[in-house]
Design an enzyme around this catalytic site. Sequence first.
Site, PDB file in Angstrom:
ATOM      1  CE  LYS A  89      30.307  32.641  35.949  1.00 52.58           C
ATOM      2  NZ  LYS A  89      30.195  33.482  37.167  1.00 52.58           N
ATOM      3  CB  SER A 126      33.391  35.873  37.034  1.00 53.16           C
ATOM      4  OG  SER A 126      32.255  35.329  37.688  1.00 53.16           O
ATOM      5  CB  SER A 136      30.166  37.192  39.139  1.00 54.29           C
ATOM      6  OG  SER A 136      31.532  37.381  39.351  1.00 54.29           O
TER       7      SER A 136
END
Length: 481
Positions: free
Chosen positions: A72, A147, A171
Amino acid sequence: MSLTALSIADLQEKLRAGELSPLEALNSLEDRIAQVDSRIGGYLWRDFEVAKKFAAEADVSLPLGGVPIAIKDAINVQGEPSMSASKILKGYISPYDATVIARLRAAGAIPFGRTNMDEFAMGSSTENSAFQKTFNPWDISRIPGGSSGGSAAVVAADEAFAALGSDTGGSIRQPAALCGCVGFKPSYGRVSRFGLIAFASSLDQIGPITKTVRDSALVMNAIAGKDAHDSTSLDEPVPDFTAQLGQDLKGVRLGMPREYFIDGIEPNVDAAIRTAIKHYESLGAEIVEVSLPHTEHAVGVYYIIATAEASANLARFDGVRYGHRAQAPNLIEQYGRTREEGFGPEVKRRIILGTYVLSSGYRDAYYLQAQKVRTLIRRDFTEAFKTVDAIICPTTAEVAFKVGERSDDPLKMYLADIFTIAANLAGICGISLPCGFANVDGKQLPIGLQLLGKPFEEAELLKIAHAYEQSTSWHQSRAMA
Ligand code: GLN
């Protein structure tokens, strides 16, 4: 089936048997990404040149030897752009590895690419990225969740064997649910956050998004444990997270929280969760009803605490130390213009909210009050865990929604995490795993089952999840086979 559809465990078997080299694994990933990522938009950046050098020297006998892992964009990797999908960090190249990255490397894994996300991890659809949208591999007219939407989408589309995400209010688990992956949020303090670009420091945790429960355990084995660079990481013994996988569920008690089975859950999600609960019974688990009475306050409390912490954490982006710097006649204007140009609308909304709830005159009414209710939410779980080993509930109330559907409605977007947020407030561990599909507009859309576990009892939670996974076949369906 593409070679890149393999789980970490299956890939390792081939690597160790010499049927496949780490370089071949990486090449197949490069091809797959070239084939599908223009439709998915999961990666912000990738570099196979450096990764191939590591692959050429990889030691496949190491715990994750030769296994490429997608990261990420919020997690710093030395020499790579680390932007948290924000314009304010455009051009920032991390000079160091986050602890999780150093640990992955020590275990033999190879980081090679950065996955898209909501800017500073604020969002539930990945539409808040400053750079691009990511689309759900099961239906590209829909969002992948957020997210960590890029991480979930690339795993679901077989553009990665596994990925790292971060979870502040859901997330990891929410995008995993919407993309049909396994998403694991460790207990607060289990994994170091040194090198994670902070959103809300009392809630953030890094964890894996994978194709199987075993793979999540394997990644956890590499990344968990006390770190001198993160004082919130706890000095608890780190077990082998795979040790209990395969054990039966006799004597295991699962709690169904009354407050999580409410009106407003999509009927197909509700039906899938109830079927999964019956399945657990058939595996020998005992199901009992429990109550988490303060659940209804979780979203409100989260949006006070998370925004307050975010407003403090994001103060460091001043145009002096990192990334973007606006032109201005003096320093004060430079700060203002840099932040005006660099932050997107959702990030600004949160900074304003967070500054407000911390401001004098309002601090007691909002921030301190929220902290008190947070304690009550945590106590609800402590009480429930006196009688059950884990909580069983939906990860989300709905399947993936359409791109653009909620962009103008922040409140509706905030409700996407209604079932995941409490775990972060309580600091406990949680997992989402595939438990069915909803048929919508001729497309199969994944549904996620959430299990919440006692703090630092991750191995037990993984065992409970694994028993379900191995006796069902949901995780075997591929989005873009
Ligand atoms: N969707 C939630 C938010 O926008 C949670 C995000 C997260 O876990 N990083 O804050």
